[in-house]
Design a protein around this motif. Structure first.
Motif, PDB file in Angstrom:
ATOM      1  N   GLY A  28      -5.631  -3.763  11.068  1.00 13.20           N
ATOM      2  CA  GLY A  28      -6.631  -3.114  10.233  1.00 13.20           C
ATOM      3  C   GLY A  28      -6.977  -1.714  10.672  1.00 13.20           C
ATOM      4  O   GLY A  28      -8.040  -1.184  10.306  1.00 13.20           O
ATOM      5  N   LEU A  29      -6.080  -1.095  11.440  1.00 13.48           N
ATOM      6  CA  LEU A  29      -6.368   0.215  12.014  1.00 13.48           C
ATOM      7  C   LEU A  29      -5.350   1.264  11.574  1.00 13.48           C
ATOM      8  O   LEU A  29      -4.205   0.959  11.261  1.00 13.48           O
TER       9      LEU A  29
ATOM     10  N   MET B  87      -0.190   4.583  10.579  1.00  9.82           N
ATOM     11  CA  MET B  87      -1.072   4.551   9.410  1.00  9.82           C
ATOM     12  C   MET B  87      -0.670   3.409   8.485  1.00  9.82           C
ATOM     13  O   MET B  87       0.521   3.093   8.360  1.00  9.82           O
ATOM     14  N   PRO B  88      -1.642   2.786   7.798  1.00  6.47           N
ATOM     15  CA  PRO B  88      -1.274   1.830   6.755  1.00  6.47           C
ATOM     16  C   PRO B  88      -0.391   2.491   5.706  1.00  6.47           C
ATOM     17  O   PRO B  88      -0.602   3.657   5.354  1.00  6.47           O
ATOM     18  N   PHE B  89       0.594   1.748   5.219  1.00  9.90           N
ATOM     19  CA  PHE B  89       1.483   2.208   4.153  1.00  9.90           C
ATOM     20  C   PHE B  89       1.293   1.252   2.979  1.00  9.90           C
ATOM     21  O   PHE B  89       1.978   0.236   2.866  1.00  9.90           O
ATOM     22  N   PRO B  90       0.312   1.547   2.097  1.00 13.78           N
ATOM     23  CA  PRO B  90      -0.100   0.572   1.077  1.00 13.78           C
ATOM     24  C   PRO B  90       1.020   0.109   0.153  1.00 13.78           C
ATOM     25  O   PRO B  90       0.994  -1.040  -0.325  1.00 13.78           O
ATOM     26  N   ALA B  91       1.998   0.959  -0.142  1.00 11.40           N
ATOM     27  CA  ALA B  91       3.053   0.588  -1.084  1.00 11.40           C
ATOM     28  C   ALA B  91       3.874  -0.602  -0.604  1.00 11.40           C
ATOM     29  O   ALA B  91       4.466  -1.317  -1.416  1.00 11.40           O
ATOM     30  N   ARG B  92       3.903  -0.826   0.716  1.00  6.33           N
ATOM     31  CA  ARG B  92       4.689  -1.944   1.253  1.00  6.33           C
ATOM     32  C   ARG B  92       3.838  -2.935   2.049  1.00  6.33           C
ATOM     33  O   ARG B  92       4.372  -3.928   2.556  1.00  6.33           O
ATOM     34  N   GLY B  93       2.559  -2.671   2.210  1.00 10.26           N
ATOM     35  CA  GLY B  93       1.720  -3.560   3.000  1.00 10.26           C
ATOM     36  C   GLY B  93       2.083  -3.557   4.470  1.00 10.26           C
ATOM     37  O   GLY B  93       1.862  -4.547   5.180  1.00 10.26           O
TER      38      GLY B  93
ATOM     39  N   GLN C 164      -9.039   2.533   1.460  1.00  3.75           N
ATOM     40  CA  GLN C 164     -10.110   2.935   2.367  1.00  3.75           C
ATOM     41  C   GLN C 164     -10.517   1.827   3.333  1.00  3.75           C
ATOM     42  O   GLN C 164     -11.269   2.090   4.275  1.00  3.75           O
ATOM     43  N   ASP C 165     -10.012   0.615   3.104  1.00  3.45           N
ATOM     44  CA  ASP C 165     -10.511  -0.541   3.852  1.00  3.45           C
ATOM     45  C   ASP C 165      -9.766  -0.738   5.174  1.00  3.45           C
ATOM     46  O   ASP C 165      -9.222  -1.801   5.458  1.00  3.45           O
ATOM     47  N   PHE C 166      -9.738   0.313   5.984  1.00  3.48           N
ATOM     48  CA  PHE C 166      -9.213   0.187   7.336  1.00  3.48           C
ATOM     49  C   PHE C 166     -10.001   1.128   8.241  1.00  3.48           C
ATOM     50  O   PHE C 166     -10.673   2.042   7.775  1.00  3.48           O
TER      51      PHE C 166
END
Length: 381
Positions: free
Chosen positions: A243-244, A257-263, A89-91
Motif C-alpha cells: 500500500g505504499l 510506485m503503484p501501477f494501477p493499470a496492472r495492479g 489516491q488510496d496509497f
C-alpha cells in the motif's frame, strides 16, 4: 502511389495522452470541425503514455528545478479534478533522503517542499522502520498520486468520438511539406504501405520520441533532444510494501510506485533504468533502435541495491518489464527539470511540435495554445 487529397483544418500526429488531449481541445474548446488524429499503434496511449511510472507529480521529485516542481504542485489538483476516475489516491506516499550521495539534505528537502507549497510531515515510526537507518537520514509522508493509463485511454476514446475527431489507427506520418499556397501537406502511410496525402491548415507534432523523424520540409526542433531506452520493471510487492509508494532521493537512487493499470508496482532506479542513450539525430529512428535492442532485464541489480535501503523489497517478485524510448531535453540534464517543448516552426507556418516531460505538463501546453489564433478557413487548392 499517393491517393487523392484529404482536407482537414488540423492534423494531430501521435495518439498518446498529449496528442489526444490537444485534439479534444481543438475540437471542443476552439471549435475546429475537421480535426484528424493519426496514431501508429492500434489503440490510443499505448507507448510512452503507458510505459512509464504513472506518477502524478506534486513537485517533490524536483528539488533542483524549482520551476518544474512548482508547476507540478499547481497542476496536480487540476489533473485530479479533470480525470478523477483515472487517479489512484488510496496509497501512502513516502519520500526518504539518503544519508550519503544525496544532492539535498533532509532539512533542505523540507524547506523546498514548504517553498513550493507541497504538504510534508514526518513519517510514523512504523513506516520509518521499513528503512535501513544507517543509509536513510529522514523519511517524510507526502501527497502524491498515480494514474491509470487504461482509464485515460477510455476517456480519450470517448471524448474524441464525442468531439467528432477522426482517428486513423496503425498509420504514421512520414513526410511534411509546405505547399505553394503555404498550406501544410502530410504524407501518411498505413501498416500495409499504402500512402495518402493530407492537406491541413494546422499541424501538431506530438510524436514524443519521433519528433524529428519526418522527411520533406520539416526542419526538426531547434532544441537538442536526448533519447534513452529505459526499463520499468513491474513488481508484485510483499504485504508490508503493497500500500505504499516510496522514493529515495536525491541523485542515484530509486522509486517504487503503484501501477494501477496492472495492479502492480513499478520499480525505477536512476542507475539501472536507462539502458542506452544517444543524442537524437536524423537517420537514427528511436523506435527501430528499441525494436533491435536486446531487452535483457536489469531488475536483479535494481532489487539488490534497493534492498540495502528497504530490506522488504528483497521479497518482491518481478512480473514483467516495460521497455520504451524516453525523450528529454538535453538542457534539462543538469537540473533534472522537465519543462515542455512548445515550438512553432517558422518555415512551416501552422506547424507546432510539442513534447511534455510529465503528464501534468498538459496544462502548460494548453495555456500556450490558449494564446494561439486558430480559424476554420480551408486551405485553397
Amino acid at each position: 502511389m499517393l491517393s487523392f487529397y484529404h482536407e482537414h483544418t488540423a492534423v494531430v500526429i501521435g495518439g498518446g495522452f498529449y496528442g489526444a488531449a490537444i485534439a479534444v481541445y481543438l475540437a471542443k474548446q476552439r471549435g475546429l470541425k475537421r480535426v484528424l488524429l493519426v496514431e501508429r499503434e492500434p489503440a490510443l496511449l499505448m507507448r510512452a503514455s503507458y510505459n512509464n511510472q504513472a506518477r502524478v507529480h506534486n513537485g517533490y521529485h524536483y528539488p533542483r528545478s524549482f520551476t518544474t516542481a512548482y508547476r507540478s504542485r499547481v497542476n496536480l489538483p487540476k489533473f485530479v479534478r479533470d480525470w478523477p476516475n483515472a487517479v489512484k489516491q488510496d496509497f501512502t506516499k513516502l519520500y526518504a533522503i539518503a544519508r550519503r550521495n544525496s544532492k539535498v539534505t533532509a532539512k533542505q528537502f523540507e524547506r523546498f517542499c514548504r517553498d513550493i507549497g507541497s504538504t510534508i510531515e514526518p513519517a510514523s515510526p512504523a513506516l520509518r522502520a521499513l528503512f535501513e537507518p544507517r543509509l536513510i537520514e529522514d523519511v517524510f509522508l507526502v501527497e502524491e498520486y498515480a494514474f491509470d493509463t487504461t482509464k485515460l485511454a477510455h476517456w480519450a476514446e470517448h471524448e474524441l468520438k464525442e468531439s467528432g475527431v477522426q482517428i486513423l489507427y496503425e498509420t504514421r506520418a512520414v513526410e511534411i511539406f509546405r505547399s505553394s499556397d503555404s498550406s501544410l501537406q502530410v504524407v501518411i502511410e498505413t501498416k500495409h504501405g499504402l500512402q495518402e496525402l493530407i492537406a491541413c491548415r494546422y499541424l501538431f507534432n506530438c510524436t514524443y520520441s519521433g519528433l524529428n523523424h519526418f522527411k520533406g520540409d520539416f526542419p526538426g526542433v531547434q532544441i537538442g533532444l536526448k533519447q534513452e531506452i529505459t526499463e520499468m520493471p513491474l513488481m508484485h510487492m510483499p504485504p508490508s510494501l503493497g500500500g505504499l509508494g516510496i522514493t529515495v532521493m536525491d541523485g542515484p537512487f530509486f522509486s517504487m510506485m503503484p501501477f494501477p493499470a496492472r495492479g502492480l508496482h513499478t520499480l525505477s532506479h536512476v542507475r539501472y533504468t536507462p539502458h542506452l542513450h544517444w543524442d537524437d539525430q536524423q537517420g537514427v529512428n528511436p523506435y527501430e533502435k528499441l525494436d533491435a535492442y536486446d531487452q535483457t532485464s536489469r531488475v536483479d541489480r535494481m532489487i539488490r541495491d534497493v534492498g540495502r535501503y528497504i530490506p522488504a523489497v528483497l521479497n518482491a517478485t518481478h512480473v514483467d518489464s516495460l521497455f520504451e524510448v524516453k525523450t528529454v531535453l538535453t538542457k534539462s540534464e543538469s537540473d533534472d527539470g522537465r519543462p515542455i517543448l512548445f515550438e512553432k516552426h517558422v518555415t512551416l507556418p501552422g506547424c507546432y511540435s510539442v513534447l511534455g516531460g510529465k503528464i501534468d505538463n498538459i496544462y502548460d501546453v494548453l495555456e500556450k495554445l490558449d494564446t494561439e489564433v486558430f480559424s476554420e478557413i480551408k486551405p485553397a487548392f
